[in-house]
Design an enzyme around this catalytic site. Sequence first.
Site, short mmCIF file in Angstrom:
data_model
loop_
_atom_site.label_atom_id
_atom_site.label_comp_id
_atom_site.label_asym_id
_atom_site.label_seq_id
_atom_site.Cartn_x
_atom_site.Cartn_y
_atom_site.Cartn_z
CG ASN A 157 -8.91 -1.47 12.21
OD1 ASN A 157 -8.00 -2.12 11.69
ND2 ASN A 157 -9.38 -0.36 11.67
CG ASP A 198 -0.29 -0.44 2.51
OD1 ASP A 198 0.95 -0.50 2.56
OD2 ASP A 198 -1.02 -0.72 3.47
CG HIS A 232 -5.93 -2.22 8.97
ND1 HIS A 232 -6.06 -1.14 9.80
CD2 HIS A 232 -4.61 -2.27 8.66
CE1 HIS A 232 -4.89 -0.57 9.99
NE2 HIS A 232 -3.98 -1.24 9.31
CD GLU A 249 -8.76 1.09 7.97
OE1 GLU A 249 -8.75 0.13 8.78
OE2 GLU A 249 -8.22 2.18 8.21
C1 GLP Z 1 -0.57 0.25 8.59
C2 GLP Z 1 -0.21 -0.59 7.37
C3 GLP Z 1 -0.44 -2.07 7.62
C4 GLP Z 1 0.17 -2.47 8.95
C5 GLP Z 1 -0.49 -1.71 10.07
C6 GLP Z 1 0.04 -2.07 11.44
O1 GLP Z 1 -1.88 0.65 8.64
N1 GLP Z 1 -0.91 -0.17 6.21
O2 GLP Z 1 0.14 -2.80 6.55
O3 GLP Z 1 0.00 -3.86 9.16
O4 GLP Z 1 -0.24 -0.33 9.85
O5 GLP Z 1 1.22 -1.35 11.70
P1 GLP Z 1 2.20 -1.61 12.90
O6 GLP Z 1 3.01 -2.79 12.51
O7 GLP Z 1 3.01 -0.36 12.97
O8 GLP Z 1 1.37 -1.84 14.09
#
Ligand code: GLP
Length: 255
Positions: free
Chosen positions: A136, A67, A138, A143
Site C-alpha cells: 500500500n 520499527d 508504506h 501507513e
Molecule cells: C513491513 C515493514 C516494512 C516493510 C514491509 C514490506 O510492514 N514494517 O518496513 O518494507 O513490511 O515487507 P516485505 O519486504 O516482506 O514485502
Amino acid sequence: MEVVMKPDEQSMSLMAAATIADVIRRKPRAVLGFATGSTPLGTYGELIRMHREEGLDFSQIVSFNLDEYVGLAPSHPQSYRRFMEDNFFNHINLRPENTNLPDGMADDIEAACRAYEAKIASFGGIDIQLLGIGANGHIAFNEPSSSLGSRTRVKTLSDKTRKDNSRFFANAAEVPRYAVTMGIGTIMEAREVVLIAGGASKADAVAAAVEGPITAMCPATALQLHPHALVIVDREAATGLRYSYPSERLKVTKD
Ligand code: GLP
C-alpha cells in the site's frame, strides 16, 4: 530519485548490499538504518557473505532499525529485534550494544520515541537507510495518511498490512495492532536512502512511489523530495512504471 531496474531479486539485493558496503568502507563508524520484511533478506545475506569472505567490518558501526511491533518482547520470535538477530546481527561483527530498535514494550512509549530520535541525533544522524515498501506504499510502518513530516511514534497498522504480515504469525489475529515506527520526517533526514522492491505485488506501490504525485496516501512518495534516494526494483516490481530506467547507477567520468 535515482531509479535502477534490475533483472531479478538477486541482482537487486547485490546492488543494495554493494551500496551499503561502500558507505561502510568510506566511513567505518557509519550509522546504518536497517529494515525488516522479506525483501531485505537477500541484501543481508550478501552483506554477511562480504563480512565472511571479504572482511567487511561492522565493528564500529551503529545501527538503527525502522520499527518494532508494540507489545512483542525482544525475544518474541516475531519481534523485529529477533528477526534482525536471526537473519543478520548474529552473523556479522556488529556489536549488540551498537544495535538499536524502537522499544515496543516501553511503559511510556512516547518518551521512548523521543529518546529514540535523540539517540539517532546523538550519533550524528543516519548515513544510509535501507527501506522496503508495503503493497500500500508504506515505508517502515508509516501507513497511508501518515504525515510526511512525522517523527518516531506509535501507528495503528492497517488491515492490509496486518494481513500481509500475517504470514509470519500463526494466524492473522496474532499480528499486533500497533507498531512504533520512525516517522517519514525521520527517514527523510537520513543522508542517503535505498529503497528496494521486488515482485509483482509491489508493482502498483512502486509506480505510485516513483511516478505518482507526492501524497500522504502513498508515504513512499515523500522520497521524491529526498536529495539522495536510490530506488532499486526488479523486473516484476517495475511493470507498473511508464518510463524505462537504467540497469546501473549513473557514473560520470571525465574521459
Ligand atoms: C513491513 C515493514 C516494512 C516493510 C514491509 C514490506 O510492514 N514494517 O518496513 O518494507 O513490511 O515487507 P516485505 O519486504 O516482506 O514485502
